[in-house]
Design a protein around this motif. Sequence first.
Motif, short mmCIF file in Angstrom:
data_model
loop_
_atom_site.label_atom_id
_atom_site.label_comp_id
_atom_site.label_asym_id
_atom_site.label_seq_id
_atom_site.Cartn_x
_atom_site.Cartn_y
_atom_site.Cartn_z
N ALA A 221 31.25 57.96 44.36
CA ALA A 221 31.74 56.75 45.09
C ALA A 221 32.58 55.94 44.13
N HIS A 222 33.33 55.05 44.69
CA HIS A 222 34.03 53.99 43.68
C HIS A 222 33.91 52.64 44.56
N LYS A 223 33.29 51.84 43.86
CA LYS A 223 33.38 50.35 44.44
C LYS A 223 34.06 49.42 43.61
N VAL A 224 34.76 48.73 44.31
CA VAL A 224 35.66 47.45 43.39
C VAL A 224 34.67 46.16 43.99
N ILE A 225 34.12 45.42 43.02
CA ILE A 225 33.16 44.35 43.27
C ILE A 225 33.86 42.95 42.58
N ASP A 226 34.09 42.07 43.54
CA ASP A 226 34.64 40.83 43.26
C ASP A 226 33.79 39.94 42.45
N ALA A 227 34.61 39.86 41.15
CA ALA A 227 33.94 39.15 39.94
C ALA A 227 34.75 37.93 39.85
N GLY A 228 35.62 37.22 40.77
CA GLY A 228 36.30 36.11 40.56
C GLY A 228 35.84 34.94 40.20
N LEU A 229 34.60 34.78 40.13
CA LEU A 229 34.07 33.48 39.58
C LEU A 229 34.16 33.62 38.00
N LEU A 230 34.26 34.72 37.57
CA LEU A 230 34.69 34.96 36.01
C LEU A 230 35.70 34.47 35.66
N ASN A 231 37.00 34.59 36.71
CA ASN A 231 38.10 33.68 36.16
C ASN A 231 38.10 32.30 36.28
N ASP A 232 37.31 31.89 37.24
CA ASP A 232 37.25 30.48 37.26
C ASP A 232 36.57 29.74 35.98
N LEU A 233 35.56 30.57 35.38
CA LEU A 233 34.71 30.01 34.36
C LEU A 233 35.17 30.34 32.95
N ALA A 234 35.76 31.68 32.87
CA ALA A 234 36.15 32.27 31.53
C ALA A 234 37.69 32.17 31.07
N VAL A 235 37.92 31.35 30.13
CA VAL A 235 39.00 31.04 29.55
C VAL A 235 39.58 32.06 28.62
N SER A 236 40.51 32.93 28.79
CA SER A 236 41.07 33.88 27.99
C SER A 236 42.25 34.32 28.15
N SER A 237 43.18 34.96 27.46
CA SER A 237 44.31 35.73 27.41
C SER A 237 44.38 36.65 28.47
N LEU A 238 43.31 37.33 28.85
CA LEU A 238 43.17 38.39 29.95
C LEU A 238 42.87 37.67 31.21
N THR A 239 42.63 36.37 31.37
CA THR A 239 42.46 35.73 32.50
C THR A 239 43.22 34.38 32.99
N ARG A 240 44.10 34.10 31.96
CA ARG A 240 45.01 33.08 31.97
C ARG A 240 46.44 33.54 31.81
N GLU A 241 47.53 33.15 32.52
CA GLU A 241 48.90 33.39 32.39
C GLU A 241 49.33 32.64 31.30
N ASN A 242 48.95 31.37 31.19
CA ASN A 242 49.59 30.49 30.27
C ASN A 242 49.11 30.79 28.78
N ILE A 243 48.25 31.77 28.63
CA ILE A 243 47.67 32.09 27.39
C ILE A 243 48.45 33.34 27.02
#
Length: 233
Positions: A57-79
């Motif tokens: 099985a393959h499950k995609v889990i929504d972890a979008g809260l990480l995008n709200d909290l974690a500032v990184s060049s992998l989560t922010r287009e402006n970095i």
Amino acid sequence: MKRAVVVFSGGQDSTTCLIQALTQYDEVHCVTFDYGQRHRAEIDIARALATKLGARAHKVIDAGLLNDLAVSSLTRENIPVPHFDANPDAGALPSTFVPGRNILFLTLAAIYAYQVGAATVITGVCETDFSGYPDCRDEFVRALNHALKLGMARDIDIATPLMWLNKAETWALADYYQQLDLVRLETLTCYNGIKGDGCGQCAACHLRAKGLAAYRQQPTSVMASMKAKTTLY
């Protein structure tokens, strides 16, 4: 029945872990996390690879809260994603570090393992070639694993088959299972979201290419060192 859950990004390391896990467990589940990452193509690649390789099985889990909290060049287009730096500042975390990512991912994967009756969570973190990420260290994984066992009262182990392998040895492991070409051509490791050999400029691409070149230069000795560090079936 032996079941395992693989934390699966569709990159070189997690795909190699999945390839090996499929030879060691009766049933393998994959979990991929959608955390608003800028290289979102990895989610589709993970789906395709999980199906192609035969995960249960393959499950995609929504972890979008990480995008709200974690500032990184992998989560922010402006970095901007930095190019590879051969002489990084000592002790400085790279901008590609996503704070708390492995804490969250491994916790959620353990919860999923609890649900499906799996006794093992497999992650491709590696201390030997890690990119300055504190949550890829063996000490961290062991500490979190202890906390999860206490908190869920379940004996779920976090396995890190690549922890002491360098990138050349990780390529050797894929080749041992006759999947080197698949890992090279169909996975996505690049921080800029380019499949296969990637952009060739970011740190992830540099580590990957350097490891492949080292394996190709000395395949016999690298294969032997990998086998000495790995449980193979």
